[in-house]
Design a protein around this motif. Sequence first.
Motif, mmCIF file in Angstrom:
data_model
loop_
_atom_site.group_PDB
_atom_site.id
_atom_site.type_symbol
_atom_site.label_atom_id
_atom_site.label_comp_id
_atom_site.label_asym_id
_atom_site.label_seq_id
_atom_site.Cartn_x
_atom_site.Cartn_y
_atom_site.Cartn_z
ATOM 1 N N THR A 109 3.058 -1.230 1.843
ATOM 2 C CA THR A 109 2.943 -1.812 0.508
ATOM 3 C C THR A 109 1.622 -1.364 -0.119
ATOM 4 O OG1 THR A 109 4.116 -3.740 1.314
ATOM 5 C CG2 THR A 109 2.991 -3.948 -0.798
ATOM 6 N N PRO A 110 1.681 -0.690 -1.272
ATOM 7 C CA PRO A 110 0.452 -0.171 -1.874
ATOM 8 C C PRO A 110 -0.577 -1.267 -2.108
ATOM 9 C CG PRO A 110 2.368 0.684 -3.023
ATOM 10 C CD PRO A 110 2.860 -0.336 -2.047
ATOM 11 N N LEU A 111 -1.842 -0.896 -1.980
ATOM 12 C CA LEU A 111 -2.925 -1.861 -2.188
ATOM 13 C C LEU A 111 -2.862 -2.462 -3.577
ATOM 14 C CD1 LEU A 111 -5.908 -0.038 -0.490
ATOM 15 C CD2 LEU A 111 -4.584 -1.959 0.371
ATOM 16 N N ARG A 112 -2.411 -1.662 -4.533
ATOM 17 C CA ARG A 112 -2.445 -2.162 -5.904
ATOM 18 C C ARG A 112 -1.428 -3.261 -6.163
ATOM 19 N NH1 ARG A 112 1.648 0.751 -9.100
ATOM 20 N NH2 ARG A 112 2.407 2.451 -7.796
ATOM 21 N N VAL A 113 -0.453 -3.420 -5.300
ATOM 22 C CA VAL A 113 0.493 -4.526 -5.491
ATOM 23 C C VAL A 113 0.446 -5.507 -4.329
ATOM 24 C CG1 VAL A 113 2.050 -3.096 -6.850
ATOM 25 C CG2 VAL A 113 2.459 -3.357 -4.412
ATOM 26 N N LEU A 114 -0.431 -5.264 -3.374
ATOM 27 C CA LEU A 114 -0.434 -6.042 -2.144
ATOM 28 C C LEU A 114 -0.766 -7.510 -2.362
ATOM 29 C CD1 LEU A 114 0.041 -5.817 0.816
ATOM 30 C CD2 LEU A 114 -2.267 -4.971 1.132
ATOM 31 N N HIS A 115 -1.440 -7.791 -3.478
ATOM 32 C CA HIS A 115 -1.785 -9.193 -3.694
ATOM 33 C C HIS A 115 -0.573 -10.013 -4.090
ATOM 34 C CE1 HIS A 115 -1.818 -7.372 -7.639
ATOM 35 N NE2 HIS A 115 -1.826 -8.557 -8.203
ATOM 36 N N ARG A 116 0.477 -9.340 -4.533
ATOM 37 C CA ARG A 116 1.644 -10.105 -4.963
ATOM 38 C C ARG A 116 2.937 -9.708 -4.272
ATOM 39 N NH1 ARG A 116 3.951 -6.640 -8.976
ATOM 40 N NH2 ARG A 116 2.423 -5.141 -9.688
ATOM 41 N N ARG A 117 2.862 -8.802 -3.303
ATOM 42 C CA ARG A 117 4.063 -8.462 -2.569
ATOM 43 C C ARG A 117 3.756 -8.588 -1.086
ATOM 44 N NH1 ARG A 117 6.263 -3.827 -5.739
ATOM 45 N NH2 ARG A 117 6.498 -4.762 -7.809
ATOM 46 N N PRO A 118 4.781 -8.822 -0.292
ATOM 47 C CA PRO A 118 4.536 -8.914 1.150
ATOM 48 C C PRO A 118 4.135 -7.559 1.718
ATOM 49 C CG PRO A 118 6.764 -9.662 0.578
ATOM 50 C CD PRO A 118 6.181 -9.059 -0.648
ATOM 51 N N LEU A 119 3.370 -7.628 2.793
ATOM 52 C CA LEU A 119 2.989 -6.403 3.480
ATOM 53 C C LEU A 119 4.218 -5.893 4.220
ATOM 54 C CD1 LEU A 119 0.697 -4.500 4.396
ATOM 55 C CD2 LEU A 119 0.365 -6.032 6.336
#
Lengths: 202, 490
Positions: free
Chosen positions: B405-415
Motif C-alpha cells: 500500500t503506497p505511503l501516500r494512501v497508507l493513512h487511510r487504507r489498510p497495509l
Amino acid sequence: MAAAEALGAARYFTRWYKTSRGGRARTSACCSTPTGTGRDCAGAALSTQGHGFAPLRHGNCQSCCRICVITLAEAHPLLQPGKTITSINYQISPNCSRLQNKVSGKSKRGAQFLTELAPLCRIASSDGEEYTIYSCIRGRLIEVNENILSNPALLQEKPSTEGYIAVVLPKFEESKSVTQGLLTPEEYKEVLLKRQNSSSGS
Amino acid sequence: MSSLTEKDRPIVQLLLSAGTCPRCIFRFCRVGSQTLYRHPYKDLMKDLKQFLEGNQEEEDRACFDVADPPCKRFRHGHTEEGADDLNQNGVLSQIPLANDGNADVENSDVENSAVEVCNVCLGILQEFCEIDFVKKHAAWLLVKQEMGKLDLSLAKDDIVQLKEAYKWIIHPQLSEELGVPTDGKSLFEVSVVFAHPETDEECRFLATVCPDCFKPAKNKQSVFTRMAVIKALEKIKEEDFLKHFPCPPSSPKNLCVALEIQCNNGAVFVAGRYNKYSRNLPQTPWIIDGERKLESSVEELISEHLMAEFKADRRPFAIELVNPHRIHFTAEEMKGFQQTINNSSDKIQVRDLQLVTREAIGRMKEGEEEKTKTYSALIWTDKTIQKEHIAFLDDIKELKLDQKTPLRVLHRRPLALRCRIIHTMKSQYIDEHHFRLHLKTQAGTYIKEFVHGDFGRTKPNIGSLLNRTTDILELDVESVDIDWPPALEN
C-alpha cells in the motif's frame, strides 16, 4: 538534502531532523545524530535537482497524509565513509521484536505503539560499535524495512529512500504536534555547523 | 403447510393459553398460506378454538378456507367492531382484564371488543393490521420478537418472521387504499416504526449476562442495537435466559405504539463517461481541516449540473442520487442534461449519460479490478539516459509487480501487498533526464509508485529496472478499457 518539490496534485516531502542532546545515543563524540526523519506526504518524489520540465505547482499544499518515514540522518555515524554494517537487529528486547508487528485494517489495529524514545532497531558495525535507532515520532508502528535485513548496504547507499528504517503513523490528534520537537533541514544544518565549529575549535 | 395439523395441537394449546394471538400462533406453526393471515382476527380466534376442541376430521373442514376474498371479509369484521372503540392509534381499546396476562382465552374474550395484547407481536399482528391503522402512524419494534420461549424443538428459521406476516396482511390493504400494486422488492419503501417502552426495560438483563455483545460504539445512541441483541440471544444459555425472562413471555399491558411512517424512494444511478481537461481539477473535493485546497472537483461539477468536463479519453463514472422525487426520464431528457453539462463548463465533457441500475454499478466497480487501463507518464531520471537505456522496456510483457500500500494512501487504507501486472510498455526518449512511458496495466495498479518505487515498497519499479533514481512528473490516463456504460448513439 534539498526538499523535493511539490509534484502532482497531492504530495510533497518534508524532512525533519532529530538530534540527540548528548548522552542518549551511544555514539562517538563528534556527531551524534541518531536518526533523521523524513515526513512523507502523499508519496514520492525522490531526491530532485532541477528538472528540465517545471513540475506543476499548486501553491501551498498542507500535508494531508500523516505517514512518517524514519530514516538515518545524513550525519549519522553509520553513514560516514569507512563504516561497514555487520548486523541489523529488530529484536529490541526479549519480548519485543519489531518484525512481529502486525497491523490490520484501516486503523492499523495491532500495531506496536511507539514513543519518541522507543528503539526501532540496533545496528552493529564492523568496528565493534552498536547504534540504537529511535523512533523520534510518537505513533503506531506500521512496518519496518525488511529489505535492509537482507541487504544492509541499502541502508548506507540509499538511507533516505529504499534504506528507510520504519514507517510510523502518528495519532490523528497528534499529527500536527509530532514535528514540534524536530528540526527543519536548515536548523539541522546549523546544529551540525555549530558542532563542527566547536569540535574544531577545541 | 397451509393449515394446522394434529401435530400442531400442543403448540397451539400452549401459545393460546399463554396469551399469543392467532397470527403469531400460525407463524410458529409455520403456516405459509398468506391468505390465512388476512382473515379477520375474530374469525381466526374462533377457528383456533374450534381446532382445539374439535377432532381431526372436523378441523380439516373448518374455516381455514381461503376461498373468500380476504378484503371483503376484513371490512365486514371491522365495521362490527365499531368506530367508537378505536383510540388515537386507530386500535381497539383495551378493557383491563381481571386477572394477569395469562387469562384463559377460552372464556369468550373474543366476544367483547377487548382483545388481549399478544405476548409475542405486542399487537402488531393484531390491531396494527386493521384497515384503520393503515391510515395512521406506526413505530419500529425495538426488541427482537421471538425469544426462545418454547421448549419444543423448533428451528428458528422455520418460523414465519413477524415482518413477513405483517407484510402479507398489510400489502393488500395498502394496495386497495392507495390504488397501486405492492411489490416486496420495490424501490419505493414504506417503513413503519413501532415502539414498546414496556419491554425496553425487560431486555436490559441481556447486557449483564452477555456484556461482550454490547460494546458502545461512537455513532450509536444505544448499545441495544438489533445485531447486538441477536448476538446476545444466540450466545446466552437457555437456563440463564429463563432466569431473567419469563417463558412464555408475559402478556403486555399495552399495545406497542406506532411512532411514524417513513417513505423513501430508492436511489437512482446515472452513469456516463467523462474527460478531464485540467490537471488542477481533482476527481473528488480536496478538503483538509475544513479548508478546500483546490477549487471544485470532477465529482462536484458532475453532481451540480450532472456534468463533467474532461480531456482525452473518457472515463466511466456513476452518480447515486438519493431519495429522488422524480425517477422517470426519457432518453431525450438525458441527452438534454448531457448537453447542459457540456455547455456549462469547458473543464469537462461527458457522454453516454444514462440511467443505470445498482447492479450495473457493481459491475463497474468489479471492472476496476479486472479491466486494464492505459497511461502516459512523464519520467525523470537522476543519472543520464540514452535511448538504448530505455529501449528494453518496450520488450517487457506481463511484468509482475508486488506493491505494498503506497505511503501516500497508507493513512487511510489498510497495509496490504498487491500483485499487479504491467501488460505492455512503450517508451519515448525525450532527453538525457526525461522520457515518456506509455503503459497498459491491470486496473488497480499504482503507477506513480511503479515509477519511483515508493521507498522500495513497489518491486520491481522503473527505478530498479533502469538502475537509477526516477520520479514521475506527469501522469495521464489515456483510456479505461471497460465498455461500460454502454455507448449511446449520439
